[in-house]
Write a protein that holds these residues in place. Structure first.
Motif, mmCIF file in Angstrom:
data_model
loop_
_atom_site.group_PDB
_atom_site.id
_atom_site.type_symbol
_atom_site.label_atom_id
_atom_site.label_comp_id
_atom_site.label_asym_id
_atom_site.label_seq_id
_atom_site.Cartn_x
_atom_site.Cartn_y
_atom_site.Cartn_z
ATOM 1 N N THR A 157 -59.317 19.714 -6.672
ATOM 2 C CA THR A 157 -59.704 21.114 -6.884
ATOM 3 C C THR A 157 -58.489 21.891 -7.366
ATOM 4 O O THR A 157 -57.349 21.581 -7.000
ATOM 5 N N PHE A 166 -67.595 7.285 -13.885
ATOM 6 C CA PHE A 166 -67.031 8.375 -14.689
ATOM 7 C C PHE A 166 -65.890 7.863 -15.564
ATOM 8 O O PHE A 166 -65.791 8.222 -16.745
ATOM 9 N N TYR A 179 -60.596 12.879 -8.493
ATOM 10 C CA TYR A 179 -61.108 14.254 -8.477
ATOM 11 C C TYR A 179 -60.303 15.089 -7.499
ATOM 12 O O TYR A 179 -59.760 14.586 -6.506
ATOM 13 N N TYR A 232 -65.046 19.919 -13.799
ATOM 14 C CA TYR A 232 -66.373 19.409 -13.444
ATOM 15 C C TYR A 232 -67.459 20.335 -13.985
ATOM 16 O O TYR A 232 -67.326 21.553 -13.946
ATOM 17 N N THR A 233 -68.537 19.743 -14.496
ATOM 18 C CA THR A 233 -69.751 20.477 -14.842
ATOM 19 C C THR A 233 -70.951 19.639 -14.422
ATOM 20 O O THR A 233 -70.850 18.415 -14.276
ATOM 21 N N SER A 234 -72.067 20.291 -14.227
ATOM 22 C CA SER A 234 -73.279 19.570 -13.829
ATOM 23 C C SER A 234 -73.724 18.601 -14.922
ATOM 24 O O SER A 234 -74.334 17.570 -14.635
ATOM 25 N N LYS A 265 -71.783 16.702 -16.775
ATOM 26 C CA LYS A 265 -71.032 15.459 -16.610
ATOM 27 C C LYS A 265 -71.636 14.623 -15.490
ATOM 28 O O LYS A 265 -71.707 13.391 -15.578
ATOM 29 N N GLU A 266 -72.049 15.282 -14.419
ATOM 30 C CA GLU A 266 -72.653 14.544 -13.315
ATOM 31 C C GLU A 266 -74.007 13.956 -13.723
ATOM 32 O O GLU A 266 -74.342 12.829 -13.347
ATOM 33 N N LEU A 313 -63.881 22.223 -8.761
ATOM 34 C CA LEU A 313 -63.763 20.771 -8.879
ATOM 35 C C LEU A 313 -63.306 20.384 -10.278
ATOM 36 O O LEU A 313 -63.731 20.980 -11.275
ATOM 37 N N GLN A 314 -62.453 19.393 -10.347
ATOM 38 C CA GLN A 314 -62.020 18.887 -11.638
ATOM 39 C C GLN A 314 -61.560 17.444 -11.477
ATOM 40 O O GLN A 314 -61.226 16.984 -10.388
ATOM 41 N N PHE A 315 -61.544 16.721 -12.606
ATOM 42 C CA PHE A 315 -61.053 15.354 -12.661
ATOM 43 C C PHE A 315 -59.660 15.386 -13.298
ATOM 44 O O PHE A 315 -59.421 16.153 -14.242
ATOM 45 N N ARG A 343 -77.067 19.856 -5.107
ATOM 46 C CA ARG A 343 -76.231 20.874 -5.738
ATOM 47 C C ARG A 343 -76.836 22.259 -5.569
ATOM 48 O O ARG A 343 -78.055 22.407 -5.475
#
Length: 451
Positions: free
Chosen positions: A396, A375, A394, A318-320, A322-323, A402-404, A340
């Protein structure tokens, strides 16, 4: 007695401690060097976690502390070496006394030069003593300098974050406030830096000190300068040491740039690339070879270069960014207030070791499903030229990042080399404007061999 610093007894005590301070210097330096060596690796790991979890403030603190510890370590190592030379010189003086230039039986020209340039052995010991004591003091002064820098930037980040948390401004007003406050704040900080490099140039004259005094006192409070200000002015009143105290920090920065840019090139054509491609496999794309001290994991990772199972696990950290891309795809998911970052969370409370978990809210689960649907639609997974079905969920990892994650069916693949492509939105800078375009984000080569 220590409060009456003008008394003769206290001055005698200081003179005695000053004479015997070398023992304390070596003891403190030894413990400090051991502790600093032990702290370097954990700091690097924490920096990786902070970068991966988008913890900007925490990452900033570690980035600031790390060079400060490096400076302290280098200076203390030099101090211990020179103290060792000083102790050896004292032992040699006990055995052989001073240098007898006449006994060397050199010509008069060389004898006169050595007498003038080298001088007595006691003079050499005295110089070593002065250098060692100065290095020991300046090592901790450098650490205080970095602490002051960290506090200056940290104060700005804290004030802007507090204003954002209170919600007194809209998003556009918050941007304007941050820009205006940053211009004023860092302009004042620049004046303090100019005064520092100029060794108090703004404190001289009649008009400048009156204007500069409020700024000086303001940043003096922020940087906790009462802890180290006497050290600074004690250095500045010496002709030689003041240059060392002022310019050792710029010298370290310049040295760091030169050292980091000096690398060995193994081949005229082949070299380490930042990303994997059809002809290069970066270690940042394979879990089994990722070094725990790598600064960043790539956009996507797979377990290994060689896959022997009929499925291929694919993880996307996860990165900001991507969100933010999700928000651009579906503006209804964009919250009115960005949650966030660091803030109080009343959904989970730890009280005397007992954890109390509260309901996340009736709409959170449905919103998460909608978020994941967007996503999944944003990214296309291809192996060679074939689109592969996928469904990200998603989770952890072991570092609570966090990761997908999804699992791809590769049972139909032939043995040998294959290329995994992730296609989706990525950032592109054009004319100083950040745009999001659809492109191949990452290419990961792997080899598939059926069991």
């Amino acid at each position: 007695m220590s409060e009456d610093y003008n008394s003769s007894d206290f001055k005698k005590l200081l003179d005695k401690l000053q004479t015997e301070s070398w023992q304390l210097e070596l003891l403190i330096s030894g413990f400090a060097i051991f502790g600093l060596f032990q702290a370097k690796d954990p700091l690097e790991v924490e920096l990786i976690k902070a970068i991966g979890n988008n913890e900007e403030i925490y990452g900033y603190l570690i980035r600031t502390v790390y060079p400060a510890l490096t400076i302290l370590l280098i200076v203390l190592l030099i101090h211990v070496i020179l103290r060792g030379v000083w102790i050896g010189a004292l032992g040699l003086r006990y055995v052989s006394g001073d240098i007898d230039y006449e006994h060397l039986n050199y010509s008069k020209k060389f004898t006169d030069r050595l007498t003038q340039k080298v001088g007595s052995f006691d003079r050499y010991i005295s110089r070593l003593e002065n250098i060692c004591s100065t290095l020991f003091a300046i090592a901790f002064l450098m650490a205080f300098y970095f602490m002051a820098y960290m506090l200056v930037v940290g104060f700005f980040a804290t004030t802007t974050s507090l204003v954002e948390i209170t919600g007194i401004f809209s998003k556009d007003q918050q941007i304007q406030f941050t820009a205006a406050w940053g211009l004023i704040y860092f302009s004042m900080a620049l004046l303090v830096f100019v005064d520092f490099i100029g060794m108090g140039v703004l404190k001289k004259g009649n008009l400048r000190p009156k204007i500069y005094m409020p700024i000086y006192r303001f940043f003096g409070i922020i940087t906790l300068s009462f802890l180290y200000r006497p050290l600074v002015y004690n250095f500045l009143d010496q002709k030689r040491a003041k240059w060392l105290a002022t310019f050792i920090l710029p010298a370290y920065i310049l040295g760091s740039v030169l050292v980091s840019s000096f690398k060995k090139q193994q081949s005229n054509y082949l070299g380490e690339n930042p990303e994997s491609s059809t002809i290069y496999a970066s270690t940042s794309n394979y879990e089994d070879v990722i070094d725990e001290n790598d600064e960043l994991v790539d956009f996507a990772v797979i377990p290994s270069k060689v896959i022997t199972t009929p499925y291929l696990p694919l993880k996307v950290p996860y990165t900001s960014f991507k969100e933010d891309a999700v928000f651009k795809q579906d503006s209804t998911l964009n919250p009115e207030k960005d949650r966030r970052g660091y803030r109080f969370n009343a959904r989970k409370i730890d009280l005397f070791g007992a954890q109390f978990q509260f309901n996340n809210g009736p709409n959170d689960f449905e919103e998460q499903k909608k978020y994941l649907k967007v996503f999944n639609n944003m990214y296309k997974i291809m192996i060679d030229s074939t689109v592969i079905e996928k469904e990200f969920i998603y989770t952890t990892n072991e570092n609570e990042r966090l990761q997908f994650e999804t699992f791809l069916d590769i049972s139909h693949l032939e043995n040998g080399k294959h290329l995994l492509y992730v296609v989706g939105p990525r950032g592109q800078t054009a004319f100083f404007e950040q745009k999001i375009i659809n492109d191949t984000i990452v290419t990961i080569p792997f080899w598939y061999f059926k069991n």
